[in-house]
Design a protein around this motif. Sequence first.
Motif, PDB file in Angstrom:
ATOM      1  N   ASP A   1      48.540  70.581  39.780  1.00  0.00           N
ATOM      2  CA  ASP A   1      47.134  70.953  40.070  1.00  0.00           C
ATOM      3  C   ASP A   1      46.680  71.966  39.198  1.00  0.00           C
ATOM      4  O   ASP A   1      45.614  72.041  38.732  1.00  0.00           O
TER       5      ASP A   1
ATOM      6  N   LEU B   1      51.692  62.333  42.677  1.00  0.00           N
ATOM      7  CA  LEU B   1      52.324  62.632  44.072  1.00  0.00           C
ATOM      8  C   LEU B   1      52.493  61.296  44.941  1.00  0.00           C
ATOM      9  O   LEU B   1      53.556  61.480  45.275  1.00  0.00           O
TER      10      LEU B   1
ATOM     11  N   SER C   1      46.825  64.274  39.872  1.00  0.00           N
ATOM     12  CA  SER C   1      47.986  64.860  40.294  1.00  0.00           C
ATOM     13  C   SER C   1      48.216  64.073  41.584  1.00  0.00           C
ATOM     14  O   SER C   1      49.418  63.925  42.105  1.00  0.00           O
ATOM     15  N   GLN C   2      47.202  63.742  42.164  1.00  0.00           N
ATOM     16  CA  GLN C   2      47.475  63.190  43.854  1.00  0.00           C
ATOM     17  C   GLN C   2      47.957  61.685  43.468  1.00  0.00           C
ATOM     18  O   GLN C   2      48.743  61.393  44.232  1.00  0.00           O
TER      19      GLN C   2
ATOM     20  N   ARG D   1      53.194  69.472  42.956  1.00  0.00           N
ATOM     21  CA  ARG D   1      51.877  69.592  43.234  1.00  0.00           C
ATOM     22  C   ARG D   1      51.374  70.927  42.591  1.00  0.00           C
ATOM     23  O   ARG D   1      50.336  70.652  41.948  1.00  0.00           O
TER      24      ARG D   1
END
Lengths: 636, 638
Positions: free
Chosen positions: B182, B139, B135-136, B178
């Motif tokens: 997440d 992003l 997810s990071q 996010r």
Amino acid sequence: MANKDETTLLSSLGRLVPHLKTIAWRLLAGLLTALAASLVALAIPQVYRVLVNTALEPGKGTGALWVGTGVVLVLGILEAWFMVLRRQFVIVPATTVETRMRTGFYRHLQQLAVEFHDRWGSGQLLSRAMSDLNFMRRWMAFGAIMLVVTALTVVIGVALMFSMSWELGLIFLAAAVPITIFGFTFRRSYGRASRRSQDQAGDLATVVEESVRGIRVLKAFGRGREALDSFAGQAQELQATEVHKAKSLAQFSLVVTLLPELALAAGLVVGILLVNGGKLDVGTLVAFFATAAVVAGPVESVGPLLSMTLAAKTALDRHFEVMNAENTITDPANPVSLEQVHGALEFRGVHFRFPDTPVGAPALLNGVNLELRAGEIMALVGVTGSGKSTLLNLVPRLFDVSAGAVLLDGTDIRQLRLAELRTHVSVAFEDTTLFSNSVRENVLLGAADHPGLSPDQILERALEVAQAGFAYTLPHGVDTLIGEEGLSLSGGQRQRIALARAIAAKPAVLILDDPLSALDVNTEERVSQRLRQVLEATTTLIVAHRPSTVAMADRVALLQDGRITAVGTHAELLAGNDHYRHVLASLDSEPRDLDTGLDDELPDDLGTGPLPVAAGPGDQPSEHHSSTNSSRGTAE
Amino acid sequence: MRPAKKETGAPASNAHERDSKTAATAQGTAGEDRVNLSKAEGRAVRERSVRLLRTLLRPVRVRFAITVALVVLSQTAKVAGPLLIAYGIDSALPALTADGGDWLPLAVTGGGYVLAALAASWLTAAYLTATARLSQAMLLDLRIQVFRHTQRLSMEFHENYTSGRIISRQTSDLEALRELLDSGISSLASGLVFMVLTAVSIFTLDWVTGLLVLGSAVPMFLLSRWYQKRSQAAYRSSRVVSARLIVHFIETMTGIRAVKAFRREEDNAARYEELAEDYRRVTVRSINLNGVFQPGLVLIGNVTVAAVLLVGGFRVLGGALEVGALLALLLATKRFFQPLGQMAMFYNSFQSAQAALEKVSGLLEEVPTVRPPRNPVPLPAARGDIRFTAAEFRYGDGPVVVPSLDLHIPAGQTVAVVGATGAGKSTLAKLMARFYDVTAGSLTLDGVDLRELSSTDLRRAVVMVTQEAFLFSGTVAENIALGRPSATRAEVEAAAGNVGADAFIRALPDGYDTDVNKRGGRVSAGQRQLISFARAFLANPAVLILDEATSSLDIPSERLVQEGLHRLLSSNVSVRSGGPTVGRTALVIAHRLSTVASADRVLVVHEGRIVEDGSPAELLARGGRFAELHGAWQDSLI
């Protein structure tokens, strides 16, 4: 900012309590309905048990089945209904508290001194106003309640397990000891990481904000690449923190799920041995593990819920960090009100240093003494960075003096309420801020009552004085939306609207910070002329860089090394003050001509006597400059 | 880049206009404040947002697959535990009680349980970490995309789209994505796996029950449709309202001085409270929708369980089904519906993220009107020869601001542009700096059309200094080094020295290392202009454009700047050029005589046209507008 968060979890969350008073019973009701929903869910299997044991045998009547199904159905509807009810109880009050805290935050920020805002990027503040409070609300409406429900479920479950077999219960409970210990370290490391990530997210927002507001510079120098690199660097730091956070949580989850499972493995072996030894019956062993299965779910969710709680703590810490910031410029306890304002303005022994200036550095203003007579136009002259703007900012109390006082009609301005002071004092800044609103709204923003004039007339007059007639030619005339959200105006246009705004306020004291810098010479001259006419009764302090601006003033004050070193008319100072000549002498290729032209008008005692006025401490501009009053007439 | 064409609104269009004018389209950021879109528009923006999600997933698809696999494996490992308990009670216990006491099954059970527990918890930890990484990564990718794109977009766009809106795209909209990433992936994957496995086991046990469970899909589908439609509108308005809240917040905080000086606090607070209340209402609305959706799914599940009980019960009474089998079916049915809560949560965050991505993708869909060329003509060392040929300019569809302009500025010439405010001087500067492109005709540098120069070459050759001297967070030295990031400290200091800024910078608490936002680093407007001048000196371009760049300076500072400027302009452009020694080209827009008088040539601009052109002396002699202005200046200097 970071690492100040040495507050404990409870004391941090405790700060929320005052906000919860009004909604406490609804939160409690939410908690109870959440519990009820879990209990109903637990009750359904009991119905099966009864049905299986009593009614469900081939050949038996259908009545019991109908009743049993009916009960299951009712319980099923109840469960769903309790879930609806929990939200109904909690959502509105939780969002209300969130909104109240958000608006309180905004109000507080508006009250905080300019000095505070100079230090804090608006992106950083924004992340506190939006995501932190969102988070806090979600924790309140869901996290906190589920944490309690989970804890209760685990406690009840463990108690049940103990009642079935204390040996097995003890084994299961033994797992709790290392979990608790690990929980403490987790709390610390995760709390720190979550603080860091929220701070970094705020800083990132600030970078975005700057990159957009400074887009002209970035484009003009083709520095988009560098801006992107630096943004990417910061975004990567945030990414690293987030991944670190997730790892820390994963580690905790590992321990929280593994240890109970290991305990169960031990319990299984021991349980079978106990049964073998005849100390336990098989039914109880089955029931024990069935209960353990029920408890396992909540135990697993402890990790995420705890991390949510820690993040909520961080969010609250960040919120209260700003809320606890002290407003250094406040209304006096016993305000004085000025009945009729004449507009006599005096700076008396004014010292100023920015609060965060390192000790030992010289103060920016170091004993300024200056008196403006009511209705007088005074120009303030000094080199770049001499503190002219700062001195001006002291009048509407955007900053407070470090020592000395600013007096309006002989009253220390700190004795007036801020709202009153700022009604008497109006400003036009060099960097003009217009609000997202129509031209009309912007100009009439602080407009005072003009007896006998309609708002339209006031607007027209103000725009006329500021030579801002272009406003009528905008797409929707004076109703055109300008400011951030609207039409972008040129620097000169903005300055004139801002000037019109300051004029429409019809203040007793007008503070103009180089308000004509972006105007062309002809416009500037017209504005100056009109200003002189309308500012007849308005005490005006105007920062000037140009002789043309100085020309409209009755007198000029020279700011040098933190003091006013000379006050007088332009001609006087030009003749008798080297520094003044240095600051204001023309850039014309033939300055000599100007000087010779002036020679005739200079007083005879040039160079022999002291400066006409050298306003040192205690030395006040004296009477022999009353000639300045008449100079106003001749200028027109 | 998508072939979408932006509705080019003139800068003279405001937000109201933007909405009304482009009401027919939901393309790009146009009409992004609208909540009720027509069916076709709704589908278009939805597809746009899903497409964006897909492009974000593509580069990380391997990692995505691994994450899903970890989720599935961890679920499987979790299932092993109960099976081992059953085995332990059914087999290990009898084996132990039997004569001789076989310990082996017990050891296998205990050991197996430990292994399963280790595997399950390790896999859980692994997928938690993997999810966060995934997810990071997505992003970060999107953050950088949005940032890069906003930097690329033309000034025309930025003059209409506020910083607050971009911040809201970069913060609260990304926050919604996010959340989806997440929690969504794991709950969706594990939920699906679980449901499929359970459904299969129900069917193998009893197909009648299987059909009943399958039948529950109909109301679930209808409920989901209802929820989708409602929540889309709710989340869309939530995005719009939150952007409004953010824009207002940013505007207040950046203009706090004016807010205080004009006592806007109360009105502002009232407005903010109104917006915050709107935001609260849309939030409550979306939560309430979810509050119907999620219990609704539970209700459907519970009713299905009751139906299974009734039908199965009758069959048990009739002897067609074993009691034990019914019990197993009931538990399995209940279990089948268990992950629905998670799935609903996923769907909820998906809806929210989709609404957010609609806005983000709209921003990304905006096409820069000033674009770098596909095949740039290299110009490593520009001389600075500027030529406008029949150049015409207008903002969007607005009126023509610059009618057909022919102008040649030879390399090395210093040209002053004068004229009343709004005469079009800045437009000339903006065209030369390629903030805008000419709408007809051409504008060349050393014979190369500006549109054919790579932005590196263009920005090395042409630099513009504007009146608004913006300083970025960071030290004074960093701000100057923006002119040429590769510059050494000595060069930075030399540049500052050249514009006479060295003295005041050294007097700051930490000299060149003073943070401009902190500890006494506050600099005045004039000092900001000096710093931005030093930037331009450091950049050392062949063509320097000064748009009112000295307006806030006092006369001594201006004099220093002019001396420095004189040195810079007369110095050789580039050693590499090898040609005859010519100075730099400069276009100076100034209201001040001093700057103009030292120019080689003066252009008087009136309503977008050049009405006078010549050396200062010539124009003075000719007695036109310039002579008039000059007279006014002379007067103003006394």
